[in-house]
Design an enzyme around this catalytic site. Sequence first.
Site, PDB file in Angstrom:
ATOM      1  N   ASP A 104      -6.829  44.116  33.235  1.00 15.37           N
ATOM      2  CA  ASP A 104      -7.059  45.554  32.997  1.00 15.37           C
ATOM      3  C   ASP A 104      -7.156  45.801  31.489  1.00 15.37           C
ATOM      4  O   ASP A 104      -6.951  44.894  30.695  1.00 15.37           O
ATOM      5  CB  ASP A 104      -5.904  46.381  33.626  1.00 15.37           C
ATOM      6  CG  ASP A 104      -4.541  46.096  32.984  1.00 15.37           C
ATOM      7  OD1 ASP A 104      -3.575  45.790  33.726  1.00 15.37           O
ATOM      8  OD2 ASP A 104      -4.439  46.134  31.735  1.00 15.37           O
ATOM      9  N   HIS A 119      -7.158  35.583  30.999  1.00 13.65           N
ATOM     10  CA  HIS A 119      -7.779  35.460  32.339  1.00 13.65           C
ATOM     11  C   HIS A 119      -8.999  36.352  32.481  1.00 13.65           C
ATOM     12  O   HIS A 119      -9.376  36.702  33.600  1.00 13.65           O
ATOM     13  CB  HIS A 119      -6.739  35.782  33.434  1.00 13.65           C
ATOM     14  CG  HIS A 119      -5.641  34.778  33.498  1.00 13.65           C
ATOM     15  ND1 HIS A 119      -4.518  34.939  34.260  1.00 13.65           N
ATOM     16  CD2 HIS A 119      -5.491  33.580  32.879  1.00 13.65           C
ATOM     17  CE1 HIS A 119      -3.725  33.891  34.112  1.00 13.65           C
ATOM     18  NE2 HIS A 119      -4.284  33.049  33.268  1.00 13.65           N
ATOM     19  N   CYS A 130     -26.281  31.963  37.140  1.00  9.57           N
ATOM     20  CA  CYS A 130     -26.700  31.535  35.782  1.00  9.57           C
ATOM     21  C   CYS A 130     -25.654  31.859  34.720  1.00  9.57           C
ATOM     22  O   CYS A 130     -25.848  31.585  33.542  1.00  9.57           O
ATOM     23  CB  CYS A 130     -28.046  32.191  35.429  1.00  9.57           C
ATOM     24  SG  CYS A 130     -27.922  33.961  35.095  1.00  9.57           S
ATOM     25  N   GLY A 195       6.959  40.853  32.023  1.00 10.72           N
ATOM     26  CA  GLY A 195       6.372  41.110  33.343  1.00 10.72           C
ATOM     27  C   GLY A 195       5.479  40.011  33.859  1.00 10.72           C
ATOM     28  O   GLY A 195       4.393  40.261  34.378  1.00 10.72           O
ATOM     29  N   THR A 222      11.953  42.735  35.578  1.00 12.95           N
ATOM     30  CA  THR A 222      12.912  43.426  36.475  1.00 12.95           C
ATOM     31  C   THR A 222      13.842  42.396  37.140  1.00 12.95           C
ATOM     32  O   THR A 222      14.876  42.723  37.672  1.00 12.95           O
ATOM     33  CB  THR A 222      12.137  44.170  37.585  1.00 12.95           C
ATOM     34  OG1 THR A 222      11.034  43.351  37.998  1.00 12.95           O
ATOM     35  CG2 THR A 222      11.600  45.507  37.091  1.00 12.95           C
TER      36      THR A 222
END
Length: 259
Positions: A104, A119, A130, A195, A222
């Site tokens: 994102d 990534h 192509c 995270g 967390t």
Amino acid sequence: MTDYEQAVKALIEAKKIVVSTGAGISQESGIPTYRDGLTGLWAGHNPQYLETANAFRENPQLVWGWYLWRRQQVARAKPNAGHIALHQMATLGRKVSIITQNIDDLHEKAGSKEVLHLHGSLATPQCFACHRPAVLAADNVQVTDFGALIEPPRCKKCNGKLRPGVVWYGEELPKGAWKTAMSLIKDCDVLVSVGTSGIVTPASDLPDIAFGLYKTVIHVNTIDQGVGEHELNEISLVGKATEVLTRLYSMMSKEVQTQ
Ligand code: APR
Ligand code: ZN
């Protein structure tokens, strides 16, 4: 000295800070993590299957539909207090570079300038045949949360199917990305890992590489990722990225003001 005080001491003494982020930092912006179960049409599919060239070959409409849904989710999503705190940390006189596994653009939307996408990105589709980059026309279909099978658009040059410009399992990282990540880690004083479940290599190797170079590593998750045998230079801050990063930023800015 509490863990937070130890972490802030390391961050204040640092000249260069690298932050490595995973899906957990975008979770509070409403973007599901990879370990959250998939829903709707994609329920029952494992992201580790959907994120492969094979899945795209076998079922291009399912895979393209999943990524289109995620693109539309990200387009609606806002950066959260965690993304914003990282941008604000960069205003305290220390260099803050971000290495993200996320596809994102929430770090950029929060104002962060130095963002390395290991990534790839949802914003850069390319041709499956192509490999030419492609520009997507505005989405002419809104994919509901239940999902939809969507035929991938075609490459203007060779009429091949377009695929998401992301790194699938078994594929190479973007050219030069790992080299850049390595030099950022080599140059830094502190690595903050936020995270990420630390499952997918080579991103999951970043903390160990940092330890090998005697850097301090701060985990933000967390789930308590624990402190291994590196207790002298490893800190685990358990909590939501928005809460932990905001608290770190506010402690740092107080420190900087008293200097
Ligand atoms: N704040 C902090 N951490 C959180 C939060 C939150 N609000 N919510 C979840 N987490 C943590 C989870 O405990 C977990 O450790 O974020 C981590 C998310 O792990 P994953 O879903 O595995 O995401 P990530 O580590 O980024 O996945 C890496 O896997 O599927 C591939 O390519 C994909 O880039 C992805 C890679
Ligand atoms: Zn093509």
